[in-house]
Each structure stands twice: as structure tokens, then as C-alpha cells.
Scaffold this motif. Sequence first.
Motif, PDB file in Angstrom:
ATOM      1  N   PRO A 285     -88.346  62.849  76.581  1.00 44.14           N
ATOM      2  CA  PRO A 285     -89.109  63.843  75.805  1.00 44.14           C
ATOM      3  C   PRO A 285     -88.342  65.134  75.549  1.00 44.14           C
ATOM      4  N   LEU A 286     -87.534  65.579  76.508  1.00 43.08           N
ATOM      5  CA  LEU A 286     -86.764  66.803  76.285  1.00 43.08           C
ATOM      6  C   LEU A 286     -85.698  66.596  75.215  1.00 43.08           C
ATOM      7  N   TRP A 287     -85.046  65.455  75.218  1.00 40.73           N
ATOM      8  CA  TRP A 287     -84.099  65.137  74.141  1.00 40.73           C
ATOM      9  C   TRP A 287     -84.792  65.214  72.781  1.00 40.73           C
ATOM     10  N   ALA A 288     -85.963  64.580  72.677  1.00 44.29           N
ATOM     11  CA  ALA A 288     -86.683  64.551  71.403  1.00 44.29           C
ATOM     12  C   ALA A 288     -87.096  65.961  70.979  1.00 44.29           C
ATOM     13  N   TRP A 289     -87.571  66.750  71.938  1.00 42.21           N
ATOM     14  CA  TRP A 289     -87.991  68.129  71.641  1.00 42.21           C
ATOM     15  C   TRP A 289     -86.824  68.973  71.151  1.00 42.21           C
ATOM     16  N   LEU A 290     -85.686  68.881  71.843  1.00 44.47           N
ATOM     17  CA  LEU A 290     -84.509  69.661  71.463  1.00 44.47           C
ATOM     18  C   LEU A 290     -83.938  69.204  70.125  1.00 44.47           C
ATOM     19  N   ALA A 291     -83.931  67.887  69.895  1.00 44.25           N
ATOM     20  CA  ALA A 291     -83.428  67.372  68.612  1.00 44.25           C
ATOM     21  C   ALA A 291     -84.295  67.876  67.460  1.00 44.25           C
ATOM     22  N   GLY A 292     -85.613  67.990  67.699  1.00 47.32           N
ATOM     23  CA  GLY A 292     -86.495  68.532  66.669  1.00 47.32           C
ATOM     24  C   GLY A 292     -86.231  70.002  66.408  1.00 47.32           C
ATOM     25  N   ILE A 293     -85.989  70.769  67.459  1.00 49.45           N
ATOM     26  CA  ILE A 293     -85.723  72.202  67.308  1.00 49.45           C
ATOM     27  C   ILE A 293     -84.451  72.436  66.502  1.00 49.45           C
ATOM     28  N   PHE A 294     -83.408  71.668  66.802  1.00 45.20           N
ATOM     29  CA  PHE A 294     -82.110  71.877  66.155  1.00 45.20           C
ATOM     30  C   PHE A 294     -81.878  70.943  64.963  1.00 45.20           C
ATOM     31  N   SER A 295     -82.913  70.219  64.572  1.00 46.07           N
ATOM     32  CA  SER A 295     -82.845  69.336  63.394  1.00 46.07           C
ATOM     33  C   SER A 295     -81.679  68.358  63.464  1.00 46.07           C
ATOM     34  N   VAL A 296     -81.522  67.737  64.619  1.00 44.05           N
ATOM     35  CA  VAL A 296     -80.468  66.742  64.793  1.00 44.05           C
ATOM     36  C   VAL A 296     -81.052  65.370  64.500  1.00 44.05           C
ATOM     37  N   GLU A 297     -80.465  64.680  63.541  1.00 44.39           N
ATOM     38  CA  GLU A 297     -80.976  63.367  63.161  1.00 44.39           C
ATOM     39  C   GLU A 297     -80.155  62.267  63.816  1.00 44.39           C
ATOM     40  N   GLY A 298     -80.335  61.017  63.354  1.00 44.17           N
ATOM     41  CA  GLY A 298     -79.727  59.869  64.014  1.00 44.17           C
ATOM     42  C   GLY A 298     -78.214  59.781  63.866  1.00 44.17           C
ATOM     43  N   GLY A 299     -77.677  58.663  64.367  1.00 42.84           N
ATOM     44  CA  GLY A 299     -76.251  58.423  64.277  1.00 42.84           C
ATOM     45  C   GLY A 299     -75.452  59.090  65.371  1.00 42.84           C
ATOM     46  N   GLY A 300     -74.150  59.265  65.107  1.00 46.65           N
ATOM     47  CA  GLY A 300     -73.249  59.828  66.099  1.00 46.65           C
ATOM     48  C   GLY A 300     -73.598  61.247  66.501  1.00 46.65           C
ATOM     49  N   ASP A 301     -74.129  62.036  65.559  1.00 44.96           N
ATOM     50  CA  ASP A 301     -74.500  63.415  65.883  1.00 44.96           C
ATOM     51  C   ASP A 301     -75.597  63.453  66.948  1.00 44.96           C
ATOM     52  N   LEU A 302     -76.569  62.547  66.818  1.00 45.11           N
ATOM     53  CA  LEU A 302     -77.665  62.514  67.794  1.00 45.11           C
ATOM     54  C   LEU A 302     -77.170  62.055  69.160  1.00 45.11           C
ATOM     55  N   ILE A 303     -76.288  61.065  69.172  1.00 44.70           N
ATOM     56  CA  ILE A 303     -75.737  60.571  70.439  1.00 44.70           C
ATOM     57  C   ILE A 303     -74.969  61.680  71.148  1.00 44.70           C
ATOM     58  N   PHE A 304     -74.094  62.367  70.399  1.00 42.94           N
ATOM     59  CA  PHE A 304     -73.325  63.475  70.984  1.00 42.94           C
ATOM     60  C   PHE A 304     -74.253  64.571  71.483  1.00 42.94           C
ATOM     61  N   PHE A 305     -75.277  64.897  70.681  1.00 39.15           N
ATOM     62  CA  PHE A 305     -76.213  65.953  71.064  1.00 39.15           C
ATOM     63  C   PHE A 305     -76.941  65.593  72.350  1.00 39.15           C
ATOM     64  N   ARG A 306     -77.382  64.344  72.468  1.00 40.98           N
ATOM     65  CA  ARG A 306     -78.090  63.920  73.677  1.00 40.98           C
ATOM     66  C   ARG A 306     -77.185  63.960  74.902  1.00 40.98           C
ATOM     67  N   LEU A 307     -75.958  63.468  74.750  1.00 36.49           N
ATOM     68  CA  LEU A 307     -75.087  63.317  75.912  1.00 36.49           C
ATOM     69  C   LEU A 307     -74.519  64.639  76.411  1.00 36.49           C
ATOM     70  N   PHE A 308     -74.419  65.635  75.557  1.00 31.04           N
ATOM     71  CA  PHE A 308     -73.765  66.863  75.998  1.00 31.04           C
ATOM     72  C   PHE A 308     -74.708  68.070  76.007  1.00 31.04           C
ATOM     73  N   PRO A 309     -74.914  68.787  74.909  1.00 32.11           N
ATOM     74  CA  PRO A 309     -75.751  70.001  75.054  1.00 32.11           C
ATOM     75  C   PRO A 309     -77.158  69.714  75.563  1.00 32.11           C
ATOM     76  N   ALA A 310     -77.808  68.655  75.047  1.00 31.37           N
ATOM     77  CA  ALA A 310     -79.183  68.377  75.475  1.00 31.37           C
ATOM     78  C   ALA A 310     -79.235  67.952  76.936  1.00 31.37           C
ATOM     79  N   SER A 311     -78.278  67.141  77.358  1.00 31.11           N
ATOM     80  CA  SER A 311     -78.277  66.690  78.753  1.00 31.11           C
ATOM     81  C   SER A 311     -77.963  67.826  79.718  1.00 31.11           C
TER      82      SER A 311
END
Length: 336
Positions: A285-311
Motif C-alpha cells: 500500500p505504501l508503494w501504491a500511495w507514493l506512486a500516486g503522489i509522484f505520478s509514477v506509472e508502470g514499466g521500468g520507472d515504477l520498478i526503480f521507484f519501488r526498489l529505491f526511493p519508495a523502499s
Amino acid sequence: MKNDSPAAKIQEFDLLRALAILMLMFHHSEIYGMSLFGYLLENLNPYFEGILLGTFFFISGYFAERSFQKQNKGTISFFFSRMLRIYPPYLLGLALYMFVLEITLKKPNLLIYLTGTHFIFAPNHAKPVVTIWYIGAIILFYLIFGILLTYLRTTKPLIIASALVFAAAYALHQWTGLLDERFFKYFIVFLAGILFARPTFPSNWLSEKQVLPKLALALLATVIFALTLDLASTSPLYIFGVVVFILTWVVLLFALAANIKVPFLVKFAGVVSYASYFVYLLHRPLWAWLAGIFSVEGGGDLIFFRLFPASIFVFILSYYLQYGYDRVLASFRRDG
């Protein structure tokens, strides 16, 4: 000489738990949709899942036994103490799954998840929900083994009783569809954690010694597991293959962890391990919440976002949530 007593193994288990939760973040990041040098990372899925979840169940079994070694307070006291640690954070995680991830649970399903019995009813008689199935599993195992450990303190009767419970659960699943299919492999792994914690168990299995033979066993077990992957998850051959795979890798990783002498790495692993339960509950849920705040969509950008700043955010928040919850529990015990 290195102390091989159970109490001396906390550092190694911190390292194992830290590795497992970091593997979990990789496992859930959707990185399996990518390839590396033409190799589909999706092929790693069952191996990562087995090691990381097997590690969690093994450690839970190990420390359940250690708790009874310190003081056998009986089933109710043991189960209550475990529920006090895992259930309130679980309710927070469940709420976030419902409101952030928009998981809909109508009355019968909601009651099942609120009581933590979803590992019994899902997926055949209740709606399955990703990730938090583990909490239902660990609640059920604490209850079963809390009863067994209260009345069966010697190893042989414990193994016989566990085999009878396993057989009864297997028959129940075949006849009614109750119990998640993952019950059977992780039941054995949890039991193995209990047995490994006993003073009568050969200490070399959980030690820094014989790394190369343990590596050879783990690689052999990986081949055996690979040969069973196409079998049904309740097949005895599959259960044998995955359990041997998990246990040999836990033993190998423990040996490698016991040989780590870098103070910073050990301290870092301790911090990650401490935060791991809340990380497990809240990362989706925190990944999803943060991705919504920063408008990060699917693909490699989302994977990178989840694994580093969001994590990084998830780990920091989870650490302080665990710290705050421990303070609440400590205050509750003082007042009690």
C-alpha cells in the motif's frame, strides 16, 4: 571458540531476516517482467519465493521453540503473547490494503480476515488477498505448535504428533478445500525451525562451519526442486523438493551470515531486520500511495521507484512504527 548456543545466533538470524525482506521487495517489485542478458527473471520467482518465505517460517519456528525453552507458560499465554506482537500491526496493514489498494472485502470475507483465519478458508472458501496470507499462516502455526509444544516437550512425540496433524490437514484439504495449499510445505519448515533450536540437534547445521559441503547440498537441492516445479503444490514429491530446497538454503545462508565480520553490515542488517514485520505488512500500500503522489506509472520507472526511493521510505517509516509499537507494548507490560 564461537558460541554455538541458540542465544548466540541472534546476529545470524538478523542477517537472514534482513536478506529475506530485501528479497521480498525485489520479489514484489514486478521486476520479474524484465530480462537480464536474455534470461527471463520470471524464472527466478519460485526460488526467491521459497527462500525468502521459507526463511521467515523457519525463524518463526526457531524462536517459538526458544520461547518454550525459556519458560513454558502454556498454549494460551504463548499464543496471546504472539498475537499481541503481530495482530494489531496486521489490522493496520489490512486497513491499508482495503483503503489504499482498494481491496473489497464484504461481510463474510471481512470477518474471516479480521479473525486472521483466512489461511484456513482462502482461496477456496474466501477471497484471497496477496501478501497478508502469511499472517494467517503464522497465526495458525502458532496455535497448532503452541498446543503441541505445551504438552510434548520431547522430540519424538512432537514429530509423531506433527505428522498426525499434517496427515489430518492433508485429508481435510483434499475433502473440503479448506487450508491454503502452502500450508503443507511451510508447516514442515516451521517444524524444522523448532527442531533446529533444540539443544539435542547437531550444532554444526546452524554454524559458520562446513560452508562448501552446505553449498553443494543447496545446489543439489535446487536441482531436485527444479525437477518438481511442474507438479501440483500438494504433491508429496513437490512438498519434499521444496522443503529440502528451503532448508538447505537456510542452512547455507546461516553459515555465510555467521562468517560475516563487518560491523557496519551487521548493524545495518539489525536495523533492517527490526523493521521487517512492518515492511512486510505495509510495502504494497505504501508503494501504491507514493506512486500516486509522484505520478509514477508502470514499466521500468515504477520498478526503480519501488526498489529505491519508495523502499527507503518504507523501511524508515517501518522502523519507527516498530519502535513506537514496542514502546506501547513495554508500557502495557509495566501497567499489567
